[in-house]
Design an enzyme around this catalytic site. Sequence first.
Site, PDB file in Angstrom:
ATOM      1  N   ASP A 145    -102.412   3.253   3.338  1.00 38.64           N
ATOM      2  CA  ASP A 145    -103.478   2.617   2.559  1.00 38.64           C
ATOM      3  C   ASP A 145    -104.787   2.714   3.336  1.00 38.64           C
ATOM      4  O   ASP A 145    -104.805   2.508   4.563  1.00 38.64           O
ATOM      5  CB  ASP A 145    -103.175   1.140   2.310  1.00 38.64           C
ATOM      6  CG  ASP A 145    -101.978   0.922   1.394  1.00 38.64           C
ATOM      7  OD1 ASP A 145    -101.389   1.923   0.940  1.00 38.64           O
ATOM      8  OD2 ASP A 145    -101.644  -0.245   1.139  1.00 38.64           O
ATOM      9  N   HIS A 168    -101.069   2.024   7.442  1.00 35.90           N
ATOM     10  CA  HIS A 168    -102.488   1.956   7.077  1.00 35.90           C
ATOM     11  C   HIS A 168    -103.296   2.944   7.910  1.00 35.90           C
ATOM     12  O   HIS A 168    -102.936   3.269   9.042  1.00 35.90           O
ATOM     13  CB  HIS A 168    -103.040   0.543   7.297  1.00 35.90           C
ATOM     14  CG  HIS A 168    -102.446  -0.487   6.392  1.00 35.90           C
ATOM     15  ND1 HIS A 168    -101.194  -1.023   6.606  1.00 35.90           N
ATOM     16  CD2 HIS A 168    -102.928  -1.067   5.263  1.00 35.90           C
ATOM     17  CE1 HIS A 168    -100.929  -1.904   5.646  1.00 35.90           C
ATOM     18  NE2 HIS A 168    -101.960  -1.947   4.822  1.00 35.90           N
TER      19      HIS A 168
END
Length: 259
Positions: A63, A209
Amino acid sequence: MNSFFYVLNGKKIKRFLIVMAAAIFTAGVIYVETDNVTVFSEEAPTAIYSVPTDKKLIALTFDISWGDKRTAPILKVLEDKKVTKSTFFLSAPWSKTHPELVNQIKESGFEIGSHGHKHENYSSLSDEEIRKQISTAHTTLTELTGQSPKLIRMPNGDFDKRVLQVASTLGYKTIQWDTDSLDWKNPGTQVIIDRVINKAHPGDIVLLHASDSCKQTHEALPIIIDKLRAQGYEFVTVSELLQQGTVKGKEVRDQALGL
């Protein structure tokens, strides 16, 4: 002869009346239970956490919602380790301000999904605003990549049944994860490694992430890749994983996960 005719017709009429009564009763039930009919005609949308499969396939997902210091090192690790398949969920505002990184992700052949527009909990928004957030992000990512994303991971991993329904009507599959690396907490490189390796399983979707707030992911990633490969895992995109069979959902959780 006439009496036989009347008896025969009487039986037909009786049968007809019974059929009509049954039809009227069924129609009445359908009318009263209209809200329940859709349950049988179409499955409700669900968030996807993993895909049941016997094959040792795993999807690394990243992400990105802000910053420009972590994405390039992560892409370099993937290149050095010859991982050619993974999925990046990009927020629209970040993508707009970092088109060169978006293009680098695309040119590397990685799958791009949506991470929405504003980074807020969509379950707190109205249906109209949810639709606006997803549609705005869709337009931005399509313009930047030349491809329409079909997968979405909601900001903060937050959703409810309304969010899932709106996303589905817009042509999206909502993607969650079965293994959370906790890299967003910066718990230490070894903690990140251990969580992924110990929890990984065939058909798993792993949450990582590439935002600037996650300072240890690029250090843990090479070891994660090596250890998973040593266990026989093959890295695939989320879309490729979905092709393996029936997806595995979980009960809808309405609270934000604080990512």
